[in-house]
Design an enzyme around this catalytic site. Structure first.
Site, PDB file in Angstrom:
ATOM      1  N   LYS A 116       0.813  -1.221   0.000  1.00 40.43           N
ATOM      2  CA  LYS A 116       0.000   0.000   0.000  1.00 40.43           C
ATOM      3  C   LYS A 116       0.847   1.272   0.000  1.00 40.43           C
ATOM      4  O   LYS A 116       0.463   2.271  -0.610  1.00 40.43           O
ATOM      5  CB  LYS A 116      -0.962  -0.013   1.178  1.00 40.43           C
ATOM      6  CG  LYS A 116      -2.016  -1.080   0.989  1.00 40.43           C
ATOM      7  CD  LYS A 116      -3.065  -1.097   2.058  1.00 40.43           C
ATOM      8  CE  LYS A 116      -3.897  -2.348   1.833  1.00 40.43           C
ATOM      9  NZ  LYS A 116      -5.018  -2.471   2.691  1.00 40.43           N
ATOM     10  N   GLU A 200      -3.202   7.478   7.323  1.00 39.02           N
ATOM     11  CA  GLU A 200      -3.829   8.418   6.395  1.00 39.02           C
ATOM     12  C   GLU A 200      -5.088   8.979   7.033  1.00 39.02           C
ATOM     13  O   GLU A 200      -5.578   8.480   8.035  1.00 39.02           O
ATOM     14  CB  GLU A 200      -4.135   7.736   5.056  1.00 39.02           C
ATOM     15  CG  GLU A 200      -5.169   6.633   5.149  1.00 39.02           C
ATOM     16  CD  GLU A 200      -5.291   5.826   3.857  1.00 39.02           C
ATOM     17  OE1 GLU A 200      -4.374   5.876   3.016  1.00 39.02           O
ATOM     18  OE2 GLU A 200      -6.306   5.146   3.694  1.00 39.02           O
ATOM     19  N   ASN A 235     -14.932  -3.779   7.607  1.00 45.14           N
ATOM     20  CA  ASN A 235     -14.148  -3.513   6.399  1.00 45.14           C
ATOM     21  C   ASN A 235     -14.169  -4.648   5.387  1.00 45.14           C
ATOM     22  O   ASN A 235     -13.324  -4.717   4.495  1.00 45.14           O
ATOM     23  CB  ASN A 235     -12.688  -3.170   6.741  1.00 45.14           C
ATOM     24  CG  ASN A 235     -12.603  -1.921   7.608  1.00 45.14           C
ATOM     25  OD1 ASN A 235     -13.283  -0.936   7.328  1.00 45.14           O
ATOM     26  ND2 ASN A 235     -11.799  -1.962   8.647  1.00 45.14           N
ATOM     27  N   GLU A 275      -9.153   0.631  -6.183  1.00 44.30           N
ATOM     28  CA  GLU A 275     -10.159   0.963  -5.169  1.00 44.30           C
ATOM     29  C   GLU A 275     -10.036   2.415  -4.723  1.00 44.30           C
ATOM     30  O   GLU A 275      -8.926   2.906  -4.498  1.00 44.30           O
ATOM     31  CB  GLU A 275     -10.001   0.050  -3.940  1.00 44.30           C
ATOM     32  CG  GLU A 275     -10.245  -1.420  -4.235  1.00 44.30           C
ATOM     33  CD  GLU A 275     -10.345  -2.282  -2.982  1.00 44.30           C
ATOM     34  OE1 GLU A 275     -11.037  -3.309  -3.034  1.00 44.30           O
ATOM     35  OE2 GLU A 275      -9.725  -1.944  -1.947  1.00 44.30           O
ATOM     36  N   GLU A 288      -6.169   1.569  -2.827  1.00 43.84           N
ATOM     37  CA  GLU A 288      -5.202   0.521  -3.138  1.00 43.84           C
ATOM     38  C   GLU A 288      -5.591  -0.103  -4.466  1.00 43.84           C
ATOM     39  O   GLU A 288      -6.699   0.113  -4.950  1.00 43.84           O
ATOM     40  CB  GLU A 288      -5.212  -0.563  -2.052  1.00 43.84           C
ATOM     41  CG  GLU A 288      -6.535  -1.300  -1.942  1.00 43.84           C
ATOM     42  CD  GLU A 288      -6.425  -2.632  -1.197  1.00 43.84           C
ATOM     43  OE1 GLU A 288      -5.305  -3.157  -1.060  1.00 43.84           O
ATOM     44  OE2 GLU A 288      -7.470  -3.160  -0.790  1.00 43.84           O
ATOM     45  N   ASN A 290      -5.924  -3.848  -6.284  1.00 44.24           N
ATOM     46  CA  ASN A 290      -5.884  -5.300  -6.137  1.00 44.24           C
ATOM     47  C   ASN A 290      -5.479  -5.891  -7.477  1.00 44.24           C
ATOM     48  O   ASN A 290      -6.183  -5.723  -8.479  1.00 44.24           O
ATOM     49  CB  ASN A 290      -7.245  -5.833  -5.690  1.00 44.24           C
ATOM     50  CG  ASN A 290      -7.597  -5.369  -4.283  1.00 44.24           C
ATOM     51  OD1 ASN A 290      -6.710  -5.190  -3.447  1.00 44.24           O
ATOM     52  ND2 ASN A 290      -8.863  -5.158  -4.023  1.00 44.24           N
ATOM     53  N   PHE A 348     -23.448 -11.980  14.008  1.00 39.64           N
ATOM     54  CA  PHE A 348     -22.717 -12.436  12.817  1.00 39.64           C
ATOM     55  C   PHE A 348     -21.560 -13.366  13.156  1.00 39.64           C
ATOM     56  O   PHE A 348     -20.549 -13.389  12.468  1.00 39.64           O
ATOM     57  CB  PHE A 348     -22.203 -11.255  11.991  1.00 39.64           C
ATOM     58  CG  PHE A 348     -23.293 -10.369  11.476  1.00 39.64           C
ATOM     59  CD1 PHE A 348     -23.909 -10.646  10.268  1.00 39.64           C
ATOM     60  CD2 PHE A 348     -23.727  -9.276  12.211  1.00 39.64           C
ATOM     61  CE1 PHE A 348     -24.933  -9.847   9.789  1.00 39.64           C
ATOM     62  CE2 PHE A 348     -24.755  -8.468  11.742  1.00 39.64           C
ATOM     63  CZ  PHE A 348     -25.356  -8.760  10.527  1.00 39.64           C
TER      64      PHE A 348
HETATM   65  P1  ADP Z   1     -12.147  -8.071  -2.350  1.00 40.59           P
HETATM   66  O1  ADP Z   1     -12.065  -6.621  -2.588  1.00 40.59           O
HETATM   67  O2  ADP Z   1     -12.067  -8.922  -3.549  1.00 40.59           O
HETATM   68  O3  ADP Z   1     -13.230  -8.434  -1.408  1.00 40.59           O
HETATM   69  P2  ADP Z   1     -10.462  -8.747  -0.180  1.00 40.59           P
HETATM   70  O4  ADP Z   1      -9.316  -7.886   0.200  1.00 40.59           O
HETATM   71  O5  ADP Z   1     -11.642  -8.769   0.719  1.00 40.59           O
HETATM   72  O6  ADP Z   1     -10.811  -8.306  -1.618  1.00 40.59           O
HETATM   73  O7  ADP Z   1      -9.942 -10.227  -0.364  1.00 40.59           O
HETATM   74  C1  ADP Z   1     -10.385 -11.085  -1.390  1.00 40.59           C
HETATM   75  C2  ADP Z   1     -10.133 -12.515  -1.034  1.00 40.59           C
HETATM   76  O8  ADP Z   1      -8.789 -12.723  -0.733  1.00 40.59           O
HETATM   77  C3  ADP Z   1     -10.914 -12.960   0.166  1.00 40.59           C
HETATM   78  O9  ADP Z   1     -11.311 -14.290  -0.048  1.00 40.59           O
HETATM   79  C4  ADP Z   1      -9.932 -12.854   1.291  1.00 40.59           C
HETATM   80  O10 ADP Z   1     -10.247 -13.771   2.316  1.00 40.59           O
HETATM   81  C5  ADP Z   1      -8.653 -13.205   0.578  1.00 40.59           C
HETATM   82  N1  ADP Z   1      -7.501 -12.528   1.139  1.00 40.59           N
HETATM   83  C6  ADP Z   1      -7.290 -11.215   1.214  1.00 40.59           C
HETATM   84  N2  ADP Z   1      -6.095 -10.952   1.745  1.00 40.59           N
HETATM   85  C7  ADP Z   1      -5.529 -12.139   2.008  1.00 40.59           C
HETATM   86  C8  ADP Z   1      -4.275 -12.541   2.542  1.00 40.59           C
HETATM   87  N3  ADP Z   1      -3.380 -11.672   2.934  1.00 40.59           N
HETATM   88  N4  ADP Z   1      -4.034 -13.873   2.649  1.00 40.59           N
HETATM   89  C9  ADP Z   1      -4.935 -14.766   2.239  1.00 40.59           C
HETATM   90  N5  ADP Z   1      -6.126 -14.445   1.724  1.00 40.59           N
HETATM   91  C10 ADP Z   1      -6.425 -13.161   1.605  1.00 40.59           C
HETATM   92  P1  ADP Z   2      -8.029  -4.112   2.313  1.00 42.15           P
HETATM   93  O1  ADP Z   2      -6.724  -4.365   1.665  1.00 42.15           O
HETATM   94  O2  ADP Z   2      -8.192  -4.853   3.576  1.00 42.15           O
HETATM   95  O3  ADP Z   2      -9.174  -4.292   1.355  1.00 42.15           O
HETATM   96  P2  ADP Z   2      -8.453  -1.234   2.090  1.00 42.15           P
HETATM   97  O4  ADP Z   2      -7.370  -0.242   2.164  1.00 42.15           O
HETATM   98  O5  ADP Z   2      -9.029  -1.492   0.746  1.00 42.15           O
HETATM   99  O6  ADP Z   2      -7.957  -2.571   2.764  1.00 42.15           O
HETATM  100  O7  ADP Z   2      -9.602  -0.790   3.088  1.00 42.15           O
HETATM  101  C1  ADP Z   2     -10.708  -1.622   3.385  1.00 42.15           C
HETATM  102  C2  ADP Z   2     -11.950  -0.779   3.643  1.00 42.15           C
HETATM  103  O8  ADP Z   2     -11.719   0.145   4.723  1.00 42.15           O
HETATM  104  C3  ADP Z   2     -12.348   0.097   2.478  1.00 42.15           C
HETATM  105  O9  ADP Z   2     -13.217  -0.586   1.627  1.00 42.15           O
HETATM  106  C4  ADP Z   2     -13.021   1.276   3.151  1.00 42.15           C
HETATM  107  O10 ADP Z   2     -14.351   0.956   3.448  1.00 42.15           O
HETATM  108  C5  ADP Z   2     -12.301   1.413   4.460  1.00 42.15           C
HETATM  109  N1  ADP Z   2     -11.237   2.451   4.372  1.00 42.15           N
HETATM  110  C6  ADP Z   2      -9.979   2.248   4.004  1.00 42.15           C
HETATM  111  N2  ADP Z   2      -9.269   3.390   4.052  1.00 42.15           N
HETATM  112  C7  ADP Z   2     -10.109   4.360   4.463  1.00 42.15           C
HETATM  113  C8  ADP Z   2      -9.977   5.759   4.731  1.00 42.15           C
HETATM  114  N3  ADP Z   2      -8.826   6.409   4.593  1.00 42.15           N
HETATM  115  N4  ADP Z   2     -11.058   6.438   5.156  1.00 42.15           N
HETATM  116  C9  ADP Z   2     -12.221   5.796   5.322  1.00 42.15           C
HETATM  117  N5  ADP Z   2     -12.415   4.492   5.102  1.00 42.15           N
HETATM  118  C10 ADP Z   2     -11.376   3.760   4.672  1.00 42.15           C
HETATM  119 MG    MG Z   3      -9.488  -3.270  -0.299  1.00 47.44          MG
END
Ligand code: ADP
Ligand code: ADP
Ligand code: MG
Length: 660
Positions: A116, A200, A235, A275, A288, A290, A348
């Site tokens: 990131k 941030e 999240n 994203e 970020e 993906n 949940f």
């Molecule tokens: P999306 O935006 O597609 O929902 P996520 O960040 O939630 O992305 O992760 C997508 C998939 O990857 C999910 O099934 C989550 O459990 C898996 N995942 C995310 N990060 C990791 C990680 N560091 N190691 C293993 N699985 C991961």
């Molecule tokens: P991950 O890799 O786990 O998906 P992200 O950086 O995409 O992590 O963040 C996951 C979620 O957290 C985002 O979908 C958003 O809802 C929330 N989030 C992340 N960064 C911020 C921010 N700076 N301010 C508010 N919400 C955030």
């Molecule tokens: Mg994300």
């Protein structure tokens, strides 16, 4: 084109990839762990290779085993799905060194975007708007406090290597940073083996909007519009849709262009997702990227008609993208609901076990033009294991506009029948029925805003009150006619929750005339598809199609329509009089007990007989699905008895502690 592809994943995404390979005439190899030997993906694959124990660290995460499986089967390429090795640049490089194609972006792009901190630097250089913050590593808590105060509270503390909603914390005050910084650092170290942290600005009440991009190895990159994924819990996404109800054409164009610019800056050459968090005013900031196929890709496929897995395979093979930006158009609206093995009525909590019944709605186009798609990797009788993601399936719907997609989702959820474990279908249905959701006023805080006390189902609407009475009466009558025809009659009293009403039911077979003499209304219950013993009752009430879940219960039925569940008694007028004279049954007094909120393993139970416990104090830790759940006292009290000890397995509602 490739002749054989190995899928280094499991569950629904493995099945999803097999489907596209079959259509393209490509043979498939699926690798599987001990827990997945009988899985649907294994059944569907042309070839399978066993790769080790159930924990992912012994199987799906071991690059050596994946490479060996390619050698053994002659697979020319690997599709990693998502999770596991999908964003692992080392794995992509390793495959390249072995002469095997990685179906995903080049390792350089994964490296640039996988982190990131690094990806924010790239984004800033490509003129993408990024969340204000400190793009760099942080040494210690004091440094973290200085940065947080420069940015201004609230801030978000994030693990650079984070993913899947892990390694993230919001800090509103200096004290939150003092506690949160070391906590995120420890979690990052434990989960990702990398403890670099950045901070941030926390954008308040934001929306999560992301852009799907697709590139090839010839420098072409296009975007396939946006998805909105603001309905999240912890999240983690729960409901996604495409397009976003927030965006106008101008913002969509700007976000799409920035996403493409970022992808081009790292020579992106596969499917990926950029994203953003967006303000209600349509301001947006990069979060970020993906570098993989996204869980929620089906909604994009439904509005664009593009098969993203096919495009990934083609671009990995070296083909040029067959379309340009201008060829892509948004057609209609799509929704996706993630059906999770979790119990919405118990906060949940994860719920594992066997899918004793699993019957999804019919897929495909229906008479009204809407489409249902269900991405699943399970069948009836399969187990949702504690080793992997608790997702059971992804239910998607398409309609010409947003409300028709939502209504189609509501109906598809009604038609989804699962028994054997807790699942969130009633919760998803509740969201589909909410005014705020239907208006599209979304935010990532939506679930917290709308369900501040958690989820307890919804009270019946007028339609549901009529429905429960009509269906209860119709079922009762069908059963009476079979079992004791001499007791059959037209007039009944239906007690459904707090509502008691007289119902006169005439005709029979697959339709009934339902008279409600107290209000003079007459309803018609038609097109009935139900036989005694069946768990779903389908029909139309005044022409509105519905499906309810029905269960026999003492003296009646439990009927669920969407998020509304009621106990329904159908009585003769005489027994109704008696019924109302009965003193109401008192629920057992559990206020002096602490019950296990879920089935699991007692890790610790920290109290002794006679001990004074204060409200909020930790009394036990119960582990389920690899998550440790802290159980706290909800009141002050003196311990009178202890019902379990460390190492015990406990059932849901088992008494852990009783107070005097
Ligand atoms: P999306 O935006 O597609 O929902 P996520 O960040 O939630 O992305 O992760 C997508 C998939 O990857 C999910 O099934 C989550 O459990 C898996 N995942 C995310 N990060 C990791 C990680 N560091 N190691 C293993 N699985 C991961
Ligand atoms: P991950 O890799 O786990 O998906 P992200 O950086 O995409 O992590 O963040 C996951 C979620 O957290 C985002 O979908 C958003 O809802 C929330 N989030 C992340 N960064 C911020 C921010 N700076 N301010 C508010 N919400 C955030
Ligand atoms: Mg994300």
């Amino acid at each position: 084109m490739f002749s054989k592809i190995l899928i280094a994943n499991r569950g629904e995404i493995a099945v999803r990839i097999i489907k596209t390979c079959r259509r393209l005439g490509i043979a498939t190899v699926v690798v599987y762990s001990e827990a997945d030997a009988d899985s649907m993906a294994v059944e569907m694959a042309d070839e399978t290779v066993f790769i080790g124990g159930a924990p992912a660290s012994e199987s799906y995460l071991v690059a050596d085993k994946i490479v060996a499986a390619c050698r053994q089967t002659g697979a020319e390429a690997v599709h990693p799905g998502f999770g596991f090795l999908s964003e692992n640049a080392g794995f992509a490089k390793r495959l390249a060194a072995e002469g095997i194609v990685f179906i995903g972006p080049n390792p350089g792009a994964i490296e640039a975007m996988g982190d990131k901190i690094e990806s924010k630097k790239f984004a800033a250089k490509a003129n993408v708007s990024v969340v204000p913050g400190h793009v760099g590593e942080i040494d210690d808590t004091d440094h973290a406090i200085r940065i947080s105060e420069d940015i201004g509270y609230p801030v978000m503390i994030k693990a650079s290597a984070g993913g899947g909603g892990k390694g993230i914390r919001v800090a509103w005050t200096r004290k939150d940073v003092e506690e949160g910084f070391p906590a995120v650092r420890a979690e990052a170290k434990a989960s990702f083996g990398d403890d670099r942290i950045f901070i941030e600005k926390f954008i308040e009440s934001p929306r999560h909007i992301e852009i799907q991009v697709m590139g090839d190895k010839h420098g072409n990159v296009v975007h396939l519009f946006e998805r909105e994924c603001s309905i999240q819990r912890r999240n983690q996404k729960v409901i996604e849709e495409a397009p976003s109800p927030l965006l106008d054409e101008a913002t969509r164009k700007k976000m799409g262009e920035q996403a493409v610019a970022l992808a081009k800056a790292v020579n992106y050459d596969s499917a990926g997702t950029v994203e953003f968090v967006a303000g209600q005013d349509r301001s947006f900031f990069f979060l970020e990227m993906n570098t993989r196929l996204q869980v929620e890709h089906p909604v994009t496929e439904l509005i664009t008609g593009v098969d993203l897995v096919e495009q990934m395979i083609r671009s990995a093979y070296g083909e040029k993208l067959a379309f340009k930006q201008d060829d892509l158009k948004i057609n209609g609206w799509a929704m996706e609901s993630r059906i999770y093995a979790e119990d919405p009525y118990r906060g949940f909590l994860p719920s594992i076990g066997r899918l004793v019944r699993y019957s999804p709605p019919a897929e495909g186009k229906s008479a009204d033009g809407t489409i249902v798609r269900n991405d699943a990797g399970v069948r009836e009788g399969d187990e949702i294991s504690m080793f992997y993601d608790p997702m059971i399936s992804k239910l998607s719907t398409w309609g010409p506009d947003r409300l028709s997609a939502i209504d189609a989702m509501g109906r598809a959820l009604e038609d989804f029948h699962i028994e054997g474990l807790g699942q969130n279908i009633p919760f998803l249905a509740a969201v589909m029925d909410q005014d705020r959701f239907r208006k599209g006023t979304l935010a990532t805080s939506y679930i917290k805003d709308e369900f501040p006390e958690g989820f307890q189902g919804t009270a019946p609407t007028d339609f549901q009150a009529d429905l429960m009475a009509a269906v209860g009466c119709a079922m009762h009558r069908t059963l009476t006619r079979r079992a004791s025809p001499q007791l059959d009659r037209d007039d009944w009293v239906v007690v459904a929750g707090a509502d008691t009403r007289t119902v006169r039911l005439s005709n029979g077979g697959d339709s009934f005339k339902v008279e409600l003499p107290e209000t003079g209304r007459v309803l018609s219950l038609t097109d009935i598809a139900w036989r005694p013993g069946q768990p779903l009752f389908r029909g139309k009430l005044d022409g509105v199609a519905f499906t309810v879940a029905v269960k026999p219960a003492a003296e009646g039925f439990v009927i669920r329509h969407r998020a509304c569940t009621l106990k329904v008694l159908v009585l003769t007028p005489r027994s109704a009089e008696l019924h109302h004279k009965l003193p109401p049954k008192k629920a057992a007094d559990t206020s002096k007990m602490i019950l296990s909120p879920m089935p699991g393993l007692v890790v610790t139970l920290d109290v002794e007989l006679g001990q004074q416990v204060r409200s909020g104090e930790q009394v036990a830790i119960i582990e389920a699905m690899k998550m440790q759940n802290i159980i706290r006292a909800e009141r002050d009290g003196v311990v009178k008895s202890v019902g379990a000890k460390s190492g015990d397995s406990v059932a849901a509602d088992e008494v852990l502690i009783e107070f005097a």
